[in-house]
Design a protein around this motif. Structure first.
Motif, mmCIF file in Angstrom:
data_model
loop_
_atom_site.group_PDB
_atom_site.id
_atom_site.type_symbol
_atom_site.label_atom_id
_atom_site.label_comp_id
_atom_site.label_asym_id
_atom_site.label_seq_id
_atom_site.Cartn_x
_atom_site.Cartn_y
_atom_site.Cartn_z
ATOM 1 N N SER A 161 0.861 -1.179 0.000
ATOM 2 C CA SER A 161 0.000 0.000 0.000
ATOM 3 C C SER A 161 0.893 1.223 0.000
ATOM 4 O O SER A 161 2.029 1.174 0.505
ATOM 5 N N PRO A 162 0.422 2.367 -0.553
ATOM 6 C CA PRO A 162 1.238 3.588 -0.522
ATOM 7 C C PRO A 162 1.294 4.256 0.847
ATOM 8 O O PRO A 162 2.051 5.199 1.032
ATOM 9 N N VAL A 163 0.511 3.759 1.806
ATOM 10 C CA VAL A 163 0.472 4.369 3.136
ATOM 11 C C VAL A 163 1.254 3.508 4.128
ATOM 12 O O VAL A 163 0.969 2.316 4.295
ATOM 13 N N VAL A 164 2.234 4.122 4.762
ATOM 14 C CA VAL A 164 3.004 3.502 5.843
ATOM 15 C C VAL A 164 2.456 4.044 7.151
ATOM 16 O O VAL A 164 2.193 5.251 7.271
ATOM 17 N N ARG B 139 13.988 -0.476 -13.426
ATOM 18 C CA ARG B 139 13.066 -0.881 -14.480
ATOM 19 C C ARG B 139 12.075 -1.937 -14.009
ATOM 20 O O ARG B 139 11.313 -2.462 -14.824
ATOM 21 N N SER B 140 12.118 -2.246 -12.729
ATOM 22 C CA SER B 140 11.190 -3.212 -12.161
ATOM 23 C C SER B 140 11.023 -2.886 -10.680
ATOM 24 O O SER B 140 11.558 -1.886 -10.192
ATOM 25 N N ASP B 141 10.256 -3.733 -9.955
ATOM 26 C CA ASP B 141 10.034 -3.501 -8.528
ATOM 27 C C ASP B 141 11.341 -3.242 -7.795
ATOM 28 O O ASP B 141 12.321 -3.979 -7.985
ATOM 29 N N VAL B 142 11.344 -2.226 -6.941
ATOM 30 C CA VAL B 142 12.476 -2.019 -6.038
ATOM 31 C C VAL B 142 12.147 -2.764 -4.750
ATOM 32 O O VAL B 142 11.252 -2.369 -4.003
ATOM 33 N N ASN B 143 12.844 -3.855 -4.503
ATOM 34 C CA ASN B 143 12.542 -4.714 -3.357
ATOM 35 C C ASN B 143 13.207 -4.260 -2.071
ATOM 36 O O ASN B 143 12.756 -4.616 -0.972
ATOM 37 N N THR B 144 14.284 -3.489 -2.181
ATOM 38 C CA THR B 144 15.063 -3.176 -0.992
ATOM 39 C C THR B 144 15.810 -1.868 -1.176
ATOM 40 O O THR B 144 16.283 -1.544 -2.273
ATOM 41 N N VAL B 145 15.914 -1.102 -0.097
ATOM 42 C CA VAL B 145 16.683 0.136 -0.097
ATOM 43 C C VAL B 145 17.155 0.384 1.326
ATOM 44 O O VAL B 145 16.489 -0.013 2.298
ATOM 45 N N PHE C 134 7.780 -2.243 -0.255
ATOM 46 C CA PHE C 134 8.429 -3.497 0.098
ATOM 47 C C PHE C 134 9.417 -3.346 1.256
ATOM 48 O O PHE C 134 9.678 -4.303 1.983
ATOM 49 N N SER C 135 9.987 -2.174 1.404
ATOM 50 C CA SER C 135 11.029 -1.965 2.409
ATOM 51 C C SER C 135 10.958 -0.536 2.901
ATOM 52 O O SER C 135 10.757 0.394 2.111
ATOM 53 N N VAL C 136 11.115 -0.331 4.225
ATOM 54 C CA VAL C 136 11.102 1.015 4.796
ATOM 55 C C VAL C 136 12.103 1.070 5.948
ATOM 56 O O VAL C 136 12.210 0.126 6.736
ATOM 57 N N LYS C 137 12.874 2.171 6.014
ATOM 58 C CA LYS C 137 13.906 2.312 7.035
ATOM 59 C C LYS C 137 13.964 3.747 7.540
ATOM 60 O O LYS C 137 13.835 4.704 6.789
ATOM 61 N N SER D 118 9.650 0.693 -3.503
ATOM 62 C CA SER D 118 8.261 0.522 -3.900
ATOM 63 C C SER D 118 8.089 -0.318 -5.153
ATOM 64 O O SER D 118 9.028 -0.564 -5.909
ATOM 65 N N SER D 119 6.832 -0.703 -5.371
ATOM 66 C CA SER D 119 6.467 -1.534 -6.514
ATOM 67 C C SER D 119 6.326 -0.740 -7.804
ATOM 68 O O SER D 119 6.088 -1.320 -8.862
ATOM 69 N N ASP D 120 6.417 0.590 -7.737
ATOM 70 C CA ASP D 120 6.350 1.390 -8.965
ATOM 71 C C ASP D 120 7.746 1.741 -9.480
ATOM 72 O O ASP D 120 7.946 2.759 -10.148
ATOM 73 N N ASN D 121 8.727 0.890 -9.131
ATOM 74 C CA ASN D 121 10.107 0.998 -9.613
ATOM 75 C C ASN D 121 10.843 2.207 -9.036
ATOM 76 O O ASN D 121 11.857 2.638 -9.601
ATOM 77 N N SER D 122 10.351 2.721 -7.915
ATOM 78 C CA SER D 122 10.885 3.976 -7.382
ATOM 79 C C SER D 122 11.384 3.832 -5.953
ATOM 80 O O SER D 122 11.035 2.887 -5.234
ATOM 81 N N ILE D 123 12.200 4.821 -5.560
ATOM 82 C CA ILE D 123 12.629 5.013 -4.178
ATOM 83 C C ILE D 123 11.987 6.298 -3.673
ATOM 84 O O ILE D 123 11.957 7.306 -4.393
ATOM 85 N N TYR D 124 11.497 6.258 -2.444
ATOM 86 C CA TYR D 124 10.875 7.439 -1.844
ATOM 87 C C TYR D 124 11.628 7.826 -0.575
ATOM 88 O O TYR D 124 12.064 6.964 0.191
ATOM 89 N N VAL D 125 11.765 9.118 -0.361
ATOM 90 C CA VAL D 125 12.267 9.655 0.900
ATOM 91 C C VAL D 125 11.141 10.488 1.503
ATOM 92 O O VAL D 125 10.597 11.378 0.837
ATOM 93 N N TYR D 126 10.787 10.184 2.742
ATOM 94 C CA TYR D 126 9.662 10.850 3.414
ATOM 95 C C TYR D 126 10.199 11.696 4.555
ATOM 96 O O TYR D 126 10.949 11.214 5.417
ATOM 97 N N ASP D 127 9.815 12.972 4.579
ATOM 98 C CA ASP D 127 10.217 13.909 5.629
ATOM 99 C C ASP D 127 9.173 13.853 6.749
ATOM 100 O O ASP D 127 8.019 14.240 6.554
ATOM 101 N N LEU D 128 9.578 13.379 7.918
ATOM 102 C CA LEU D 128 8.643 13.199 9.020
ATOM 103 C C LEU D 128 8.227 14.525 9.654
ATOM 104 O O LEU D 128 7.173 14.606 10.287
#
Length: 481
Positions: free
Chosen positions: A173-176, A255-261, A217-220, A232-242
């Motif tokens: 899901s897009p919501v953590v 070019r495919s799912d990013v499983n880990t970061v 798939f992965s959050v740190k 994420s599953s949209d082939n991207s990496i996200y950085v979230y400012d808390l």
């Protein structure tokens, strides 16, 4: 002498049983890894040469702790004590492989499990919306029992904040969601007993179809606890400012799912990512002149990458791949102009339900940039995780990984030897965690069991987790359907 120690010596002497030592793809002889990380590891986990006097020249044999203790009592180093490297040399000889002894068991697949940075807490996440936080110092008492909100398929990852005040958990899901770990409630049922705030990782421009397809798939957490990084599953990496409560960066990374970061080090400037496109990439947030431009690419895996763990020095990391290998990388070998190339084989392997083709195990990427490859475990069915062993007790001398055959495998980073394997689960071990201070490893499996492996182990006999589960049900702490 224990069986695993006999096999270590046998590996070092070249007399190990067939299949016991790791496949040494990129070197010959006992010096499996000829690189400066080998020197760094030996400096961090090897004894002072004066404490090893009398056995110099016998590099294949570990220095006896008794001989080291005699040298320490005689103050032969002039320090009157062991250095951290001396301590690591002694502690790293006693691997936590005695067990399993059950910590807990649910009728649900265990997907993630990790110790806190100081080892006082342990977090386990299960498929059926359950997350349990255990107080390790109080006999593994459940400190907080969390029932997750808006789950899609499973909990894919969890992460504790550096100050251990908050826990975030992700799903497809897009919501953590974020939970206050230090609140008074021992049962945290989403938006019933406690509020689980939602952190929306989607960015402006998403339509409804894109939004529904986005999964994490992965959050740190970052080291300072101010940011989250997610794969994420949209082939991207996200950085979230808390602080601003919004995504500060989206990187169209693969070019495919990013499983880990993960963050490469404490600065938070560098990121490592791995994808189903079988590439590892390095991202430098300080020089994002061209948005989405990687600082470098590392090629070597023949299949998708399931997990990455950084050594914490901003230079080295390991990755698990669906080609049934763990690889060690040095970012100084990365290329900024590496083209995307198809895998050097033509089969339609799907790791979720197929066994890896026998003939493919002998294949090697023609442009492999990894420093070393470790074989013996299986990376099938799910995103199996791997890690460096703790710096405090082992000097990061080992790497360890779960396996789809229900086992845990430990390899010597430098020699490539498989120094131990722990068998006790009936289904894949997806995650595992080595206590940062003590000789203890926890494995979490799809059989629902959280198991403890120790050295030398407690006096209690191994027993099934059902008894502990029944105790929790009596206390009203189980959320099972």
């Amino acid at each position: 002498m224990s069986s695993f120690r006999k096999n270590v010596d046998a590996c070092n002497d070249g007399n190990a049983p067939k299949g016991y030592c790791a496949n040494q793809d990129y070197s010959e002889g006992s010096d499996y890894l000829v690189h400066d990380i080998a020197q760094h590891t030996n400096l961090r986990s090897g004894p002072h040469e004066l404490l090893s006097r009398g056995v110099l020249g016998k590099r294949k044999l570990p220095v006896s702790p008794v001989k080291m203790l005699v040298g320490r009592e005689g103050n032969c180093t002039g320090r009157g004590r062991f250095s951290s490297a001396d301590g690591c040399h002694v502690l790293s000889r006693y691997l936590p492989v005695n067990g399993p002894r059950w910590v807990d068991r649910l009728q649900s697949r265990a997907y993630v499990s990790q110790f806190s940075a100081d080892g006082s807490l342990f977090v386990a996440g299960f498929q059926k919306s359950h997350i349990r936080i255990y107080d390790v110092d109080k006999g593994w008492k459940v400190q907080k029992n969390i029932l997750a909100k808006s789950l899609r398929w499973t909990i894919t990852d969890t992460s504790l904040s550096p100050d251990q005040r908050f826990l975030v958990y992700s799903s497809l899901s897009p919501v953590v969601h974020i939970v206050n770990v230090r609140s008074a409630a021992s049962e945290s049922i989403a938006n019933i007993t406690e509020i689980h705030d939602g952190l929306d990782f989607s960015v402006d421009g998403y339509n409804d179809d894109d939004y529904d397809a986005l999964g994490i798939f992965s959050v740190k957490f970052s080291t300072d606890g101010k940011e989250l990084v997610a794969a994420s599953s949209d082939n991207s990496i996200y950085v979230y400012d808390l602080e601003s409560k919004r995504p500060s960066l989206r990187i169209p990374a693969h070019r495919s799912d990013v499983n880990t970061v993960c963050f490469a080090d404490e600065t938070g400037h560098l990121l490592f990512s791995g994808s189903d496109d079988h590439l590892c990439k390095v991202w430098d947030r300080r020089c994002f002149g061209t948005r989405g431009k990687a600082a470098g690419v590392l090629i070597g895996h023949l299949e998708g990458i399931t997990f990455i763990d950084s050594r914490g020095d901003g230079r080295y990391f390991i990755s698990n791949g669906k080609d049934q290998t763990t690889k060690l990388w040095d970012i100084r070998k990365m290329s900024s102009k590496t083209p995307y190339t198809r895998r050097p084989r033509d089969s339609d392997f799907d790791y979720r339900w197929m066994d890896y083709p026998t003939h493919a195990r002998a294949l090697k990427h023609p442009h492999d940039q990894s420093l070393a490859t470790y074989r013996g475990h299986n990376v099938l069915r799910t995103l199996i995780r791997c890690y460096f062993s703790p710096a405090y007790s082992t000097g990061q001398k080992y790497i360890y990984t779960g396996s789809s055959d229900g086992s845990l495998y430990i390899y010597d980073l430098v020699t490539g030897a498989q120094v131990a394997s722990c068998h006790g689960h009936e289904k894949p071990v997806r995650d595992c965690s080595w206590h940062p201070l003590y000789p203890m490893i926890i494995t979490s499996s799809w059989d629902g069991v959280i198991a403890r492996w120790e050295f030398p182990g407690s006096e209690e006999e191994p027993s099934e987790a059902g008894g502990r589960r029944q105790e929790k049900e009596k206390e009203g702490l189980a959320f099972e359907d």
